[in-house]
Design an enzyme around this catalytic site. Structure first.
Site, PDB file in Angstrom:
ATOM      1  N   GLY A  12      -2.959   4.749  -3.192  1.00  0.00           N
ATOM      2  CA  GLY A  12      -2.454   3.978  -4.311  1.00  0.00           C
ATOM      3  C   GLY A  12      -1.596   2.820  -3.871  1.00  0.00           C
ATOM      4  N   PRO A  25       0.828  -1.207   0.000  1.00  0.00           N
ATOM      5  CA  PRO A  25       0.000   0.000   0.000  1.00  0.00           C
ATOM      6  C   PRO A  25       0.860   1.254   0.000  1.00  0.00           C
ATOM      7  CG  PRO A  25      -0.708  -1.555   1.703  1.00  0.00           C
ATOM      8  CD  PRO A  25       0.604  -2.053   1.195  1.00  0.00           C
ATOM      9  N   LYS A  26       0.344   2.302  -0.633  1.00  0.00           N
ATOM     10  CA  LYS A  26       1.016   3.605  -0.610  1.00  0.00           C
ATOM     11  C   LYS A  26       0.366   4.437   0.496  1.00  0.00           C
ATOM     12  CE  LYS A  26       2.414   7.563  -3.406  1.00  0.00           C
ATOM     13  NZ  LYS A  26       2.048   8.539  -2.343  1.00  0.00           N
ATOM     14  N   TRP A  27       1.110   4.643   1.569  1.00  0.00           N
ATOM     15  CA  TRP A  27       0.591   5.332   2.739  1.00  0.00           C
ATOM     16  C   TRP A  27       0.589   6.836   2.519  1.00  0.00           C
ATOM     17  CZ3 TRP A  27      -1.671   2.343   6.229  1.00  0.00           C
ATOM     18  CH2 TRP A  27      -1.342   0.995   6.200  1.00  0.00           C
TER      19      TRP A  27
END
Length: 363
Positions: free
Chosen positions: A184, A30-32
């Protein structure tokens, strides 16, 4: 501080791609949506370094304490600082970038208060050094294995981000994790060493368009041309809210925009934003904040009759999370039809599931 690598270290970055990369050994995570942060620990000495090399240490004393309690005695760990809001209207925990932003405050007393009321979590996703060993040259899967072993016993508010090597799982994450406030995915090739400052990873972010009212503009800092367009959307009650700006234009285009906006700069008496009221809940431009600093908040009203299509990636509450990109004019659209109802709202998703492991994920 005497580590195999010491601050400042520029984190490795990702370049944007429109499609999810695939390939043998590709890893997805996951894009944090938070502050990129490399934590350096050498015994009791802890440094939180931001992406730009500035220190975050004084602003997050609770993260420093967690680093002393839970990270290996000598290490450098790449990750993200996040704030989780648990008192939202739907009751589901999700990331809150606005609350994270408010943690950067000059007053020590305020820093202490915010550390208690809106504490940050740290999500680890790479290991750069451990003990006397620098790990930058190791391929990513080996660094990941070392990270999992070194942080095997951490507990919230310290986390190790989940990963998958399955593209189908990654695509599912891309669709559902946005509802938890993520923006994203990150994709990492199997043979990837850690190269500070290089864009060797890939990022895929959500991209959408909306039709908005152009109800004002700001001057460019370099002279009498358009700096940014101010964007508006109507709510169900017919109130026009300021939802963001569009600002990426060439200098030639800025001059053209000034000519195109000229007819709408007259007859602005009774403009919905010059007579607006923050206390009523209406979003209007020009409100000062500690984040604006010395930046000019002056703006010029336009009759709210122009409609433009803009591209945006995500919403933060009732505004665009980032600066929107101008796509085209929409003379065929009625400004009053530009409402929030056109926006694609993600399905709500529990951020705790993202942090602690998605039960439907496969590797």
């Amino acid at each position: 501080m005497e580590l195999p690598i010491n601050p400042p270290v520029e984190p490795m970055l990702a370049r944007s791609v429109s499609e999810l990369p695939t390939g043998a050994g590709m890893t997805y995570e996951p894009k944090w949506d938070g502050f990129r942060c490399i934590i350096f620990r050498d015994g009791d000495e802890v440094e939180l370094a931001s992406r730009g090399g500035k220190t975050l240490t004084r602003y997050f004393p609770e993260v420093v304490e967690q680093a002393r309690r839970q990270l290996p005695p000598r290490c450098a760990v790449d990750g993200e600082l996040i704030v989780i809001r648990r008192d939202g209207p739907d009751g589901q925990p999700r990331l809150d970038f606005d609350q994270l932003n408010q943690r950067i405050h000059p007053a020590a007393s305020r820093v202490r208060l915010l550390a208690e009321t809106t504490p940050a979590d740290f999500v680890a996703f790479d290991l750069l050094a451990l003990g006397d060993e620098a790990l930058l040259e190791l391929p990513y899967p080996q660094r990941r294995a070392r990270l999992e072993a070194a942080l095997a016993h951490v507990r919230p508010p310290v986390h190790v981000t989940q990963i998958s090597t399955d593209a189908a799982t990654a695509r599912r994450w891309f669709e559902v994790f946005e509802g938890a406030g993520l923006d994203g995915l990150i994709a990492k090739p199997a043979d990837l060493p850690y190269e500070p400052g290089k864009r060797l990873m890939f990022k895929v972010k959500h991209a959408r368009t909306a039709d908005v009212v152009i109800a004002g503009f700001r001057w460019h800092k370099s002279g009498p041309v358009v700096g940014s367009l101010l964007l508006g959307l109507y709510d169900d009650a017919g109130v026009l809210h300021h939802v963001g700006a569009s600002a990426s234009f060439t200098m030639a285009r800025r001059q053209e925009l000034l000519d195109e906006l000229a007819p709408y700069r007259t007859g602005v008496d009774g403009h919905p934003w010059t007579h607006g009221d923050h206390e009523s809940g209406q979003r209007i431009p020009g409100a000062p904040s500690r984040w604006s600093g010395k930046k000019s908040l002056d703006w010029e009203p336009l009759r709210p009759e122009l409609v433009a299509e803009v591209a945006y990636d995500a919403m933060e509450g009732d505004r665009f999370r980032h600066t929107a990109r101008f796509v085209r004019w929409r003379p065929d659209r009625d400004p009053r039809s530009c409402g929030y109802d056109q926006l694609d709202r993600p399905v709500r998703y529990d951020v705790d599931q993202v942090l602690h492991g998605d039960p439907a994920a496969t590797t």
